[in-house]
Design a protein around this motif. Sequence first.
Motif, short mmCIF file in Angstrom:
data_model
loop_
_atom_site.label_atom_id
_atom_site.label_comp_id
_atom_site.label_asym_id
_atom_site.label_seq_id
_atom_site.Cartn_x
_atom_site.Cartn_y
_atom_site.Cartn_z
N PRO A 88 -0.15 49.00 9.46
CA PRO A 88 -0.77 48.34 8.31
C PRO A 88 -2.29 48.44 8.38
CG PRO A 88 0.94 46.96 9.25
CD PRO A 88 0.73 48.10 10.20
N ASP A 89 -2.91 48.63 7.23
CA ASP A 89 -4.37 48.76 7.22
C ASP A 89 -5.04 47.42 6.93
OD1 ASP A 89 -4.09 48.38 4.47
OD2 ASP A 89 -5.40 50.04 3.95
N ASP A 90 -6.31 47.45 6.62
CA ASP A 90 -7.10 46.23 6.44
C ASP A 90 -7.22 45.79 4.98
OD1 ASP A 90 -8.68 48.37 5.71
OD2 ASP A 90 -10.43 47.72 6.82
N THR A 91 -6.38 46.34 4.09
CA THR A 91 -6.38 45.91 2.69
C THR A 91 -5.16 45.02 2.47
OG1 THR A 91 -5.01 47.70 1.80
CG2 THR A 91 -7.38 48.14 2.02
N LEU A 92 -5.06 44.46 1.31
CA LEU A 92 -3.87 43.70 0.94
C LEU A 92 -2.92 44.54 0.10
CD1 LEU A 92 -5.46 40.23 0.15
CD2 LEU A 92 -4.30 40.98 2.23
N ARG A 96 -0.32 50.67 1.33
CA ARG A 96 -1.36 51.41 2.06
C ARG A 96 -1.27 51.15 3.55
NH1 ARG A 96 -7.12 51.69 3.20
NH2 ARG A 96 -7.90 53.71 2.53
N TYR A 97 -1.35 52.23 4.31
CA TYR A 97 -1.25 52.19 5.76
C TYR A 97 -2.28 53.14 6.35
CZ TYR A 97 3.20 49.81 5.25
OH TYR A 97 4.16 48.90 4.94
N VAL A 98 -2.48 53.02 7.65
CA VAL A 98 -3.18 54.05 8.41
C VAL A 98 -2.09 54.84 9.11
CG1 VAL A 98 -4.75 54.51 10.33
CG2 VAL A 98 -5.25 52.66 8.73
N PRO A 108 -5.96 57.31 6.11
CA PRO A 108 -5.32 56.36 5.19
C PRO A 108 -4.29 57.07 4.31
CG PRO A 108 -7.48 56.96 4.36
CD PRO A 108 -7.33 57.64 5.69
N VAL A 109 -3.18 56.38 4.09
CA VAL A 109 -2.08 56.95 3.29
C VAL A 109 -1.46 55.85 2.44
CG1 VAL A 109 -1.55 58.75 5.00
CG2 VAL A 109 -0.34 56.56 5.09
#
Length: 158
Positions: A88-92, A96-98, A108-109
């Motif tokens: 999981p990335d740093d957005t909500l 979206r993931y890293v 990012p994907v």
Amino acid sequence: MVGMTGLWNWSVGARIDPGHVQKALAGALERPVAGIGVADPGALLCDVYHVGGDFPTLVDVYLAPDELDEETIASAVAVRLAAAVLVPDDTLNPSRYVCAEPDGTLRPVHVDEVETDDGAERRHLRPCTGDDPACAAHPGCHRSRWKPDPTPERPAAA
């Protein structure tokens, strides 16, 4: 516990045996890793289970060390497994993931996600270009530390 944080939830782009995932994680962390219910007081707890989709191995790491960068460890695990790992990335933005590539590259994907009785199934991996409909549906891709990666055929959104 001092030096421990919450939970890491990853998805691996291959069906991998739980013991192999735990060994890869132990190697990356340089500490023992055990499955849920295994009596090893010094080990980090790791649950590995399988679902459908393009990322069929789900990995939950409990009480992960907070002094280490999650994406860096996922990258090292991806190399050891020779399989992509979604973090999981740093957005909500829920799509979206890293992605930690098997060569260690982080990018990012976006993925499509469907919740099933067995867990979340993730499919249709695509780069986050800033122009993906998933970027427009949820704010945050451009504010992430993992900036969208424009391509010649998909330039960055203005």
